[in-house]
Design an enzyme around this catalytic site. Structure first.
Site, mmCIF file in Angstrom:
data_model
loop_
_atom_site.group_PDB
_atom_site.id
_atom_site.type_symbol
_atom_site.label_atom_id
_atom_site.label_comp_id
_atom_site.label_asym_id
_atom_site.label_seq_id
_atom_site.Cartn_x
_atom_site.Cartn_y
_atom_site.Cartn_z
ATOM 1 C CG ASP A 98 30.132 -41.500 12.483
ATOM 2 O OD1 ASP A 98 30.831 -42.060 11.625
ATOM 3 O OD2 ASP A 98 30.001 -41.941 13.643
ATOM 4 C CD GLU A 120 25.297 -45.401 12.249
ATOM 5 O OE1 GLU A 120 25.381 -46.585 11.938
ATOM 6 O OE2 GLU A 120 26.267 -44.628 12.279
ATOM 7 C CD GLU A 132 35.004 -40.500 13.870
ATOM 8 O OE1 GLU A 132 35.322 -39.854 14.887
ATOM 9 O OE2 GLU A 132 35.821 -41.184 13.222
ATOM 10 C CG HIS A 207 39.758 -47.127 12.790
ATOM 11 N ND1 HIS A 207 38.836 -47.896 13.448
ATOM 12 C CD2 HIS A 207 39.095 -46.048 12.335
ATOM 13 C CE1 HIS A 207 37.653 -47.312 13.377
ATOM 14 N NE2 HIS A 207 37.775 -46.192 12.711
ATOM 15 N NE ARG A 215 57.155 -44.713 20.388
ATOM 16 C CZ ARG A 215 57.663 -45.636 21.169
ATOM 17 N NH1 ARG A 215 57.470 -45.595 22.475
ATOM 18 N NH2 ARG A 215 58.376 -46.630 20.665
ATOM 19 C CG HIS A 239 42.028 -48.518 9.349
ATOM 20 N ND1 HIS A 239 42.702 -47.421 8.877
ATOM 21 C CD2 HIS A 239 40.724 -48.281 9.091
ATOM 22 C CE1 HIS A 239 41.839 -46.562 8.353
ATOM 23 N NE2 HIS A 239 40.629 -47.065 8.471
HETATM 24 C C1 UD1 Z 1 37.302 -42.898 8.554
HETATM 25 C C2 UD1 Z 1 36.216 -42.174 9.350
HETATM 26 C C3 UD1 Z 1 35.894 -42.943 10.621
HETATM 27 C C4 UD1 Z 1 35.604 -44.399 10.326
HETATM 28 C C5 UD1 Z 1 36.752 -44.992 9.514
HETATM 29 C C6 UD1 Z 1 36.507 -46.425 9.153
HETATM 30 C C7 UD1 Z 1 36.150 -39.729 9.214
HETATM 31 C C8 UD1 Z 1 36.471 -38.479 9.935
HETATM 32 N N1 UD1 Z 1 36.624 -40.853 9.762
HETATM 33 O O1 UD1 Z 1 38.489 -42.879 9.344
HETATM 34 O O2 UD1 Z 1 34.773 -42.370 11.240
HETATM 35 O O3 UD1 Z 1 35.443 -45.084 11.529
HETATM 36 O O4 UD1 Z 1 36.894 -44.223 8.308
HETATM 37 O O5 UD1 Z 1 37.611 -46.961 8.491
HETATM 38 O O6 UD1 Z 1 35.493 -39.690 8.213
HETATM 39 N N2 UD1 Z 1 43.925 -44.869 4.037
HETATM 40 C C9 UD1 Z 1 44.445 -45.744 3.109
HETATM 41 N N3 UD1 Z 1 43.570 -46.335 2.245
HETATM 42 C C10 UD1 Z 1 42.238 -46.109 2.261
HETATM 43 C C11 UD1 Z 1 41.735 -45.208 3.206
HETATM 44 C C12 UD1 Z 1 42.573 -44.612 4.100
HETATM 45 O O7 UD1 Z 1 45.636 -45.971 3.056
HETATM 46 O O8 UD1 Z 1 41.510 -46.696 1.434
HETATM 47 C C13 UD1 Z 1 44.854 -44.242 5.012
HETATM 48 C C14 UD1 Z 1 45.423 -42.925 4.553
HETATM 49 O O9 UD1 Z 1 46.708 -42.827 5.076
HETATM 50 C C15 UD1 Z 1 44.537 -41.912 5.239
HETATM 51 C C16 UD1 Z 1 44.218 -42.610 6.553
HETATM 52 O O10 UD1 Z 1 44.148 -43.998 6.217
HETATM 53 O O11 UD1 Z 1 45.133 -40.677 5.404
HETATM 54 C C17 UD1 Z 1 42.964 -42.167 7.196
HETATM 55 O O12 UD1 Z 1 41.837 -42.282 6.294
HETATM 56 P P1 UD1 Z 1 40.549 -41.329 6.539
HETATM 57 O O13 UD1 Z 1 39.486 -41.668 5.541
HETATM 58 O O14 UD1 Z 1 40.985 -39.920 6.640
HETATM 59 O O15 UD1 Z 1 40.096 -41.711 7.985
HETATM 60 P P2 UD1 Z 1 39.905 -43.125 8.694
HETATM 61 O O16 UD1 Z 1 40.873 -43.209 9.815
HETATM 62 O O17 UD1 Z 1 39.852 -44.245 7.705
#
Ligand code: UD1
Length: 369
Positions: A98, A120, A132, A207, A215, A239
């Protein structure tokens, strides 16, 4: 020969796609699998580590989209995926879960008339503030074939008007990965490295934007963790999103003062499996971990107000506790005082063979179309 593009994008996709690609490679006369990585997750600890641990082949194409707003990320995946689909002309594109990459790739295909299978499918939290949930609803509406992990998902899809011939209850591919790797995980040295003995510690993952970007909510969760950490150490693989918000929300000092809350870098699949599989308690806001702990019979508290995976509560070990400090502490105390049998629960079709059933269905549907 059925040519399939298997899409991965973010961390929770890898353990779902790995058994499907492995099963396709075992049927070389029927399937030609390709792997496309959108690059939604890109840190080595969020991506590369999983390719190694899960023996996933190096992606045939890497779209390198990276992070961004929902619109920017979804649009970037769509723009970069479309030419790949046009060049490869697959019979099927298979998307899982998702995340934003799931919806983006499904949308590209439906507009090009390329068949999409969604693994899924049908899970619903009924909370449309979750990104999601929107990805699930929309992907299921446009996919040609919907593979479900539990029968409640079939009911959700039927209630949304999806014809029954598009729905196949096949079980849980993530549990295929778990069953395959459980023995191997025992070779991991993660517990020795952290100085931990079996069933003497808790594991935490956090996460969700609704928990870590706010906050007040994050503070309430930390209050609960502080109390729980007086009973046992809490191991917290952090995360990247959460690491960033701890700093941005000014919570670093607070978190550092909690000596029994042990922040570590995100773990690969094998180390994490070894860590949670012998934990006394797991606290999480993840979707997949609710299922993995259910399968292994480990007490799990879900720090959310709802779940899209109700079977983990009805048939498994999951309790939905929300984000109220007192409720979390009360539930943790009950879980720690209860007998933790660590009995392996077998839910219907969570048996290690979901990927094979997916392939059977793809062969059958392709033959009749
Ligand atoms: C994403 C998925 C979520 C899943 C999660 C698992 C969506 C909407 N969300 O959320 O469903 O549960 O992945 O981890 O698709 N970042 C890094 N390095 C990385 C990846 C992310 O630093 O390799 C940081 C960045 O600041 C980024 C933030 O994490 O902006 C969020 O990453 P993003 O892929 O947008 O969403 P997740 O919170 O990881």
């Amino acid at each position: 020969m059925i040519k399939v593009i298997n899409v991965v994008g973010a961390r929770p996709n890898f353990m779902k796609v790995a058994p499907i690609v492995a099963a396709m490679k075992k049927r070389p006369r029927s399937f030609q699998p390709l792997v496309v990585h959108t690059g939604q997750h890109y840190d080595a600890s969020m991506s590369d580590a999983f390719f190694t641990d899960l023996e996933l082949p190096t992606p045939d194409t890497h779209l390198g989209v990276g992070s961004g707003s929902h619109a920017a990320q979804t649009a970037a995946v769509m723009e970069r995926f479309e030419p790949v689909v046009l060049a490869e002309k697959p019979d099927w594109v298979l998307v899982v879960g998702d995340v934003n990459s799931t919806l983006a790739c499904a949308l590209v295909c439906v507009k090009l008339g390329i068949k999409v299978a969604h693994v899924e499918a049908g899970l619903r939290s009924r909370d449309r503030t979750m990104p999601e949930e929107i990805n699930r609803l929309l992907t299921d509406q446009i996919a040609d074939l919907l593979f479900t992990t539990s029968e409640d998902a079939d009911q959700n899809l039927l209630a949304e008007g999806i014809p029954s011939e598009r729905i196949r209850f096949v079980g849980n591919v993530m549990i295929d990965s778990l069953i395959k790797n459980l023995e191997r995980a025992k070779q991991s040295t993660i517990k020795t490295k952290l100085g931990l003995a079996e069933r003497t510690y808790a594991v935490l993952t956090l996460h969700r934007p609704s928990n870590v970007d706010n906050r007040e909510t994050f503070g309430r969760i930390l209050d609960a963790l502080e109390t729980i950490s007086h009973s046992l150490p809490i191991i917290f693989p952090v995360h990247p999103r959460t690491r960033k918000t701890i700093a941005d929300l000014g919570l670093s000092d607070r978190v550092q003062s909690m000596t029994n809350l042990r922040l570590i870098d995100p773990l690969g699949y094998i180390d994490f499996l070894e860590l949670y599989s012998t934990a006394r308690l797991v606290l999480t806001d993840s979707g997949g971990i609710q299922e993995e702990t259910t399968s292994l019979g480990i007490p799990c508290l879900t720090l959310r107000h709802n779940t899209e995976r109700p079977v983990t509560v009805e048939l498994g070990t999951n309790v939905i506790v929300g984000t109220d400090t007192e409720k979390i502490v009360t539930a943790a105390t009950a879980a720690l005082n209860g007998s933790s049998s660590h009995r392996v629960n077998q839910l219907p079709l969570w048996d290690g063979h979901a990927a094979e059933r997916i392939l059977d269905a793809l062969e059958e549907v392709t033959a009749h179309s």
